[in-house]
Design a protein around this motif. Structure first.
Motif, short mmCIF file in Angstrom:
data_model
loop_
_atom_site.label_atom_id
_atom_site.label_comp_id
_atom_site.label_asym_id
_atom_site.label_seq_id
_atom_site.Cartn_x
_atom_site.Cartn_y
_atom_site.Cartn_z
N THR A 102 38.40 40.96 49.68
CA THR A 102 37.62 41.74 48.72
C THR A 102 37.77 43.23 49.01
OG1 THR A 102 35.64 41.50 50.10
CG2 THR A 102 35.96 39.89 48.33
N TYR A 103 37.50 44.04 47.99
CA TYR A 103 37.66 45.49 48.08
C TYR A 103 39.02 45.84 48.69
CZ TYR A 103 32.78 45.77 46.75
OH TYR A 103 31.60 45.65 46.06
N THR B 214 41.39 43.67 43.99
CA THR B 214 40.06 43.07 44.01
C THR B 214 39.00 44.15 44.24
OG1 THR B 214 39.97 42.68 46.40
CG2 THR B 214 41.00 40.97 45.05
N SER C 195 34.50 43.41 44.34
CA SER C 195 33.42 42.72 45.03
C SER C 195 33.64 41.22 45.22
CB SER C 195 32.11 42.93 44.27
OG SER C 195 32.22 42.44 42.94
N SER C 196 34.68 40.65 44.60
CA SER C 196 34.94 39.23 44.75
C SER C 196 36.45 38.99 44.79
CB SER C 196 34.33 38.43 43.58
OG SER C 196 34.92 38.84 42.35
N THR C 197 36.81 37.79 45.21
CA THR C 197 38.23 37.43 45.18
C THR C 197 38.70 37.37 43.73
OG1 THR C 197 37.78 35.06 45.12
CG2 THR C 197 37.96 36.10 47.30
#
Length: 430
Positions: A88-89, A269, A271-273
């Motif tokens: 993430t990120y 990405t 906050s989520s995959t």
């Protein structure tokens, strides 16, 4: 010679992708050769300026190869399987999902491979220890994963990319030289090793660093560490250590980890995959474009990675299935030309020098006169005689039944409706 072609897909002649996902071939002019291309999500490619850019769902990706950081003139149609970036990120290393140890992150410090000023800088502190950044991931033991990140030297010119389990007892890792664009030492432990690693020049000092492997124990940390050497680093539990001074730094962009035995195109990405769906490309041609009795199936192609059967077929779209097929084997570098008329009749094969590089392959098919050509050389022949496949009417990047997708990069694809001479085949594949 090319006036004999009944169907040709040549990227430099594309009209492009329309909003409904049509991929155009060059011939025939009436549109019967158009491919149906679908992909339910957006995806990235390298554009003609050598920059990573996103294209909308359904739009084919014409990806421009980079050689030593220089973008090439001729693009290739990029077809990939579905993959999920589990980090993430992926572009924001300052987010709380990333945990630093003896390092700090400065955001948006230089131009990234997408052309924006959004690459972060990772800087060490003045301690003698590991200088790293980690992202917690939920993965499985004994499963292949591909880790990648774009990195650029600043005051330091080496990084270590690693996949690590709880307690740091199992590790796969590789050091990368961002000065010379070369692979460094492997520091792995727990009975596991890196099965593949590469460093790709994306220009402007940027390299995409990739490792592939699996752990026998559940992995849960994706890690990037700073390093001062390409080989001979001090390390603790296979993590590079050195005495920092608070000024050692590199630039980072686009972290990714995906389940699979090779890395695919970058998937951003937050906050989520994020999952990129598979490309589907099929349905070109009608029975008018194909000669059941004889012809040549030609392609200039590069595999994305070995380990599975991938097939590219002209077929009758019926049962029993009749097929002329090009095929990557599950055996690395092995390549086939296949005839199937309800039962397998011909399977000419050869070993490519490197299936990951572009190869020009041609399969001539005519009862009593079959040949497989690669890069200007005839590599296999057969004089077998039998009833040829009938009802050939469609060309697609799979086995004719929807399976064994031909995930690849394709610069050219042509079907000729007559068997070419040896001289013509030598010219075509050279």
């Amino acid at each position: 010679m090319y006036d004999k072609a009944s169907l040709a897909l040549i990227p430099s002649g594309y009209k492009g992708g329309s909003p409904n996902g049509t991929l155009y071939s060059v011939l025939p002019a009436n549109g019967d050769g158009d491919f149906d291309h679908t992909r339910a999500t957006s995806a990235t490619r390298v554009n003609k300026d050598g920059l990573i850019e996103s294209v909308a769902s359904g739009v084919p990706r014409l990806d421009y190869p980079l050689i030593d950081g220089v973008v090439q003139d001729c693009p290739a149609l990029l077809l990939e399987p579905s993959r999920t970036n589990l980090v993430t990120y992926s572009e924001d290393f300052s987010d709380a999902s990333w945990t630093t140890s003896n390092t700090s992150v400065s955001s948006n410090q230089t131009t990234s491979p997408d052309g924006s000023v959004n690459a972060d800088k990772l800087t060490d502190n003045a301690t003698s220890n590991v200088h790293r950044i980690r992202d917690a991931v939920s993965l499985s033991a004994s499963t292949d994963y591909s880790l990648s990140v774009f990195a650029k030297k600043d005051t330091l010119s080496n990084i270590q990319l690693a996949l690590i389990n709880t307690g740091n007892s199992h590790t796969i890792s590789k050091v990368f030289d961002l000065e010379n664009g070369t692979l460094g030492e492997e520091l792995s432990g727990g009975g596991t090793t890196v099965s593949d690693a590469k460093i790709e020049n994306f220009g402007n000092g940027w390299y995409r660093c990739t490792i592939v492997g699996q752990l026998g124990s559940t992995p849960n940390q994706y890690q990037i560490s700073l390093a001062t050497k390409t080989t001979g680093n001090s390390h603790t539990l296979n993590q590079v250590t050195y005495s920092g001074d608070g000024t050692g730094s590199v630039f980072l962009y686009g972290a990714q980890i995906e389940e699979g035995s090779y890395a695919t195109s970058y998937i951003p990405t937050t906050s989520s995959t994020v999952t990129r769906n598979a490309d589907e490309c099929n349905g070109a041609g009608t029975s008018a474009e194909f000669n059941d009795s004889e012809g040549v199936f030609f392609a200039e192609i590069a595999s994305l990675g070995a380990g599975s059967v991938r097939r590219f077929a002209i077929d009758n779209n019926a049962s029993p299935i009749n097929i002329v097929r090009l095929e990557y084997s599950s055996t690395t570098n092995r390549f086939f030309g296949v005839i199937y008329n309800g039962t397998s009749q011909i399977a000419l094969s050869t070993y490519l020098t490197d299936e990951l590089e572009f190869n020009k392959v041609a399969f001539k098919y005519k009862s009593g006169d079959f040949a497989l050509w690669v890069n200007g050389v005839e590599v296999a022949t057969s004089t077998s005689t039998f009833t040829m496949p009938s009802g050939l009417k469609t060309l697609g990047f799979d086995d004719g039944s929807g399976g064994n997708k031909f995930y690849s990069k394709s610069k050219q694809v042509m079907v000729f409706n007559e068997a070419l001479t040896d001289a013509e085949l030598a010219t075509l594949t050279s």
